[in-house]
Design a protein around this motif. Structure first.
Motif, PDB file in Angstrom:
ATOM      1  N   SER A  35      42.419  52.656  40.996  1.00  0.00           N
ATOM      2  CA  SER A  35      42.098  52.353  39.640  1.00  0.00           C
ATOM      3  C   SER A  35      42.839  50.946  39.181  1.00  0.00           C
ATOM      4  CB  SER A  35      42.205  53.585  38.619  1.00  0.00           C
ATOM      5  OG  SER A  35      41.956  52.911  37.163  1.00  0.00           O
ATOM      6  N   GLN A  36      43.981  51.165  39.613  1.00  0.00           N
ATOM      7  CA  GLN A  36      45.107  50.027  39.251  1.00  0.00           C
ATOM      8  C   GLN A  36      44.487  48.565  40.136  1.00  0.00           C
ATOM      9  OE1 GLN A  36      49.144  50.269  40.333  1.00  0.00           O
ATOM     10  NE2 GLN A  36      49.587  49.027  38.711  1.00  0.00           N
ATOM     11  N   LEU A  37      44.363  49.010  41.323  1.00  0.00           N
ATOM     12  CA  LEU A  37      43.972  47.899  42.000  1.00  0.00           C
ATOM     13  C   LEU A  37      42.382  47.217  41.742  1.00  0.00           C
ATOM     14  CD1 LEU A  37      44.464  45.924  44.586  1.00  0.00           C
ATOM     15  CD2 LEU A  37      43.522  47.640  45.873  1.00  0.00           C
ATOM     16  N   GLN A  38      41.705  48.008  41.504  1.00  0.00           N
ATOM     17  CA  GLN A  38      40.385  47.906  40.997  1.00  0.00           C
ATOM     18  C   GLN A  38      40.281  46.671  39.730  1.00  0.00           C
ATOM     19  OE1 GLN A  38      37.570  48.822  42.483  1.00  0.00           O
ATOM     20  NE2 GLN A  38      36.498  47.390  41.476  1.00  0.00           N
ATOM     21  N   LEU A  43      38.836  40.815  39.500  1.00  0.00           N
ATOM     22  CA  LEU A  43      39.141  39.146  39.764  1.00  0.00           C
ATOM     23  C   LEU A  43      38.909  38.599  40.812  1.00  0.00           C
ATOM     24  CD1 LEU A  43      42.410  39.391  37.677  1.00  0.00           C
ATOM     25  CD2 LEU A  43      40.208  38.699  36.630  1.00  0.00           C
ATOM     26  N   ALA A  44      39.218  39.233  41.914  1.00  0.00           N
ATOM     27  CA  ALA A  44      38.646  38.631  43.184  1.00  0.00           C
ATOM     28  C   ALA A  44      37.204  38.438  43.436  1.00  0.00           C
ATOM     29  CB  ALA A  44      39.629  39.574  44.324  1.00  0.00           C
ATOM     30  N   ASP A  45      36.642  39.589  43.117  1.00  0.00           N
ATOM     31  CA  ASP A  45      35.193  39.545  43.118  1.00  0.00           C
ATOM     32  C   ASP A  45      34.596  38.542  42.395  1.00  0.00           C
ATOM     33  OD1 ASP A  45      35.217  41.796  44.725  1.00  0.00           O
ATOM     34  OD2 ASP A  45      34.665  43.109  43.055  1.00  0.00           O
ATOM     35  N   ILE A  52      40.691  39.659  48.050  1.00  0.00           N
ATOM     36  CA  ILE A  52      41.813  40.024  47.244  1.00  0.00           C
ATOM     37  C   ILE A  52      43.133  39.108  47.786  1.00  0.00           C
ATOM     38  CG2 ILE A  52      42.531  42.057  48.662  1.00  0.00           C
ATOM     39  CD1 ILE A  52      42.732  42.320  44.802  1.00  0.00           C
ATOM     40  N   ASN A  53      42.940  39.079  49.100  1.00  0.00           N
ATOM     41  CA  ASN A  53      44.145  38.263  49.861  1.00  0.00           C
ATOM     42  C   ASN A  53      44.183  36.761  49.116  1.00  0.00           C
ATOM     43  OD1 ASN A  53      45.598  40.100  51.264  1.00  0.00           O
ATOM     44  ND2 ASN A  53      43.775  40.059  52.624  1.00  0.00           N
ATOM     45  N   ALA A  54      42.884  36.144  48.889  1.00  0.00           N
ATOM     46  CA  ALA A  54      42.910  34.896  48.346  1.00  0.00           C
ATOM     47  C   ALA A  54      43.433  34.730  46.774  1.00  0.00           C
ATOM     48  CB  ALA A  54      41.346  34.358  48.308  1.00  0.00           C
ATOM     49  N   LEU A  55      43.059  36.016  46.164  1.00  0.00           N
ATOM     50  CA  LEU A  55      43.647  36.012  44.806  1.00  0.00           C
ATOM     51  C   LEU A  55      45.287  36.153  44.907  1.00  0.00           C
ATOM     52  CD1 LEU A  55      43.245  36.608  41.813  1.00  0.00           C
ATOM     53  CD2 LEU A  55      43.329  38.956  42.272  1.00  0.00           C
ATOM     54  N   ILE A  56      45.839  36.856  45.794  1.00  0.00           N
ATOM     55  CA  ILE A  56      47.236  36.957  45.721  1.00  0.00           C
ATOM     56  C   ILE A  56      47.762  35.545  46.339  1.00  0.00           C
ATOM     57  CG2 ILE A  56      48.871  38.054  47.382  1.00  0.00           C
ATOM     58  CD1 ILE A  56      47.226  40.473  47.482  1.00  0.00           C
ATOM     59  N   THR A  57      46.910  34.789  47.289  1.00  0.00           N
ATOM     60  CA  THR A  57      47.777  33.335  47.691  1.00  0.00           C
ATOM     61  C   THR A  57      47.646  32.668  46.426  1.00  0.00           C
ATOM     62  OG1 THR A  57      46.709  33.975  49.900  1.00  0.00           O
ATOM     63  CG2 THR A  57      47.233  31.642  49.215  1.00  0.00           C
ATOM     64  N   LYS A  58      46.465  32.498  45.695  1.00  0.00           N
ATOM     65  CA  LYS A  58      46.479  31.482  44.440  1.00  0.00           C
ATOM     66  C   LYS A  58      47.583  32.008  43.556  1.00  0.00           C
ATOM     67  CE  LYS A  58      44.124  28.810  41.860  1.00  0.00           C
ATOM     68  NZ  LYS A  58      44.069  27.486  42.199  1.00  0.00           N
ATOM     69  N   HIS A  59      47.929  33.382  43.415  1.00  0.00           N
ATOM     70  CA  HIS A  59      49.239  33.684  42.347  1.00  0.00           C
ATOM     71  C   HIS A  59      50.247  33.209  42.894  1.00  0.00           C
ATOM     72  CE1 HIS A  59      45.996  35.996  40.101  1.00  0.00           C
ATOM     73  NE2 HIS A  59      47.254  36.249  39.232  1.00  0.00           N
ATOM     74  N   ASP A  60      50.425  33.460  44.382  1.00  0.00           N
ATOM     75  CA  ASP A  60      51.892  33.169  44.852  1.00  0.00           C
ATOM     76  C   ASP A  60      52.286  31.633  45.015  1.00  0.00           C
ATOM     77  OD1 ASP A  60      53.926  34.010  46.318  1.00  0.00           O
ATOM     78  OD2 ASP A  60      52.985  33.413  48.160  1.00  0.00           O
ATOM     79  N   GLN A  61      51.032  30.712  45.089  1.00  0.00           N
ATOM     80  CA  GLN A  61      51.176  29.443  45.141  1.00  0.00           C
ATOM     81  C   GLN A  61      50.847  28.712  43.826  1.00  0.00           C
ATOM     82  OE1 GLN A  61      48.134  27.913  47.936  1.00  0.00           O
ATOM     83  NE2 GLN A  61      49.334  28.625  49.777  1.00  0.00           N
TER      84      GLN A  61
END
Length: 172
Positions: A35-38, A43-45, A52-61
């Motif tokens: 539920s938390q990850l959803q 947002l990734a969708d 989801i990895n692209a979302l993480i990369t965007k946040h990380d960069q």
């Protein structure tokens, strides 16, 4: 001997019920983590074609420190869902393989949480009876074997000292 058999039987009767409570607790943690990850997956969708990895990369960069910290939170959510999913998968086998998996989880937080909240009940179903009897028989056999080994060791020691005594008399 009878006491060991009875205690082992009682403990063995508890194992399938404890396993069931562990599995229920695992399911609850898995649903909560999903539920938390959803929320992040949504947002990734929307913005990254479901990656989801692209979302993480965007946040990380990002230049924004808050977004950098959020990348860690999202990655931890992904890791938690994957870890819980792997545990659920490991518990899809037969009773013995599930109990062996449970033994490997003894020091893990979910096992400890289950143990701390466990309410003992004697549920007499096929699994409980089989595991209870098996635990009782194995522990009784192991105890019997231990007694046999101890007696054998005493006989060897006695024979050794008896032979030492004979050899010292023959020397004199």
């Amino acid at each position: 001997m009878k006491l060991v058999f009875a205690l082992s039987l009682l403990l063995g009767l508890q194992l399938p019920h404890f396993l069931q409570q562990y599995e229920h607790r695992l399911d609850a943690h898995y649903l909560e983590a999903q539920s938390q990850l959803q929320q992040y997956q949504h947002l990734a969708d929307l913005y990254f074609l479901g990656d989801i990895n692209a979302l993480i990369t965007k946040h990380d960069q990002s230049d924004d420190v808050v977004f950098n910290k959020e990348a860690v939170v999202i990655q931890n959510s992904v890791n938690r869902v994957e870890d819980l999913s792997a545990k659920k998968q490991a518990l899809t086998g037969g009773l013995v393989s599930r109990l062996l998996f449970l033994v490997g989880e003894i020091n893990q937080p979910l096992f400890i949480e289950t143990k701390n909240n466990y309410k003992a009940e004697i549920v007499l179903n096929r699994d409980a009876i089989v595991i209870g009897l098996a635990a009782a028989l194995v522990s009784s056999l192991l105890l019997e074997l231990l007694f046999i080994l101890i007696i054998y060791q005493f006989k060897l020691i006695r024979r050794y000292f008896h032979n030492q005594k004979k050899s010292s008399k023959s020397v004199n």
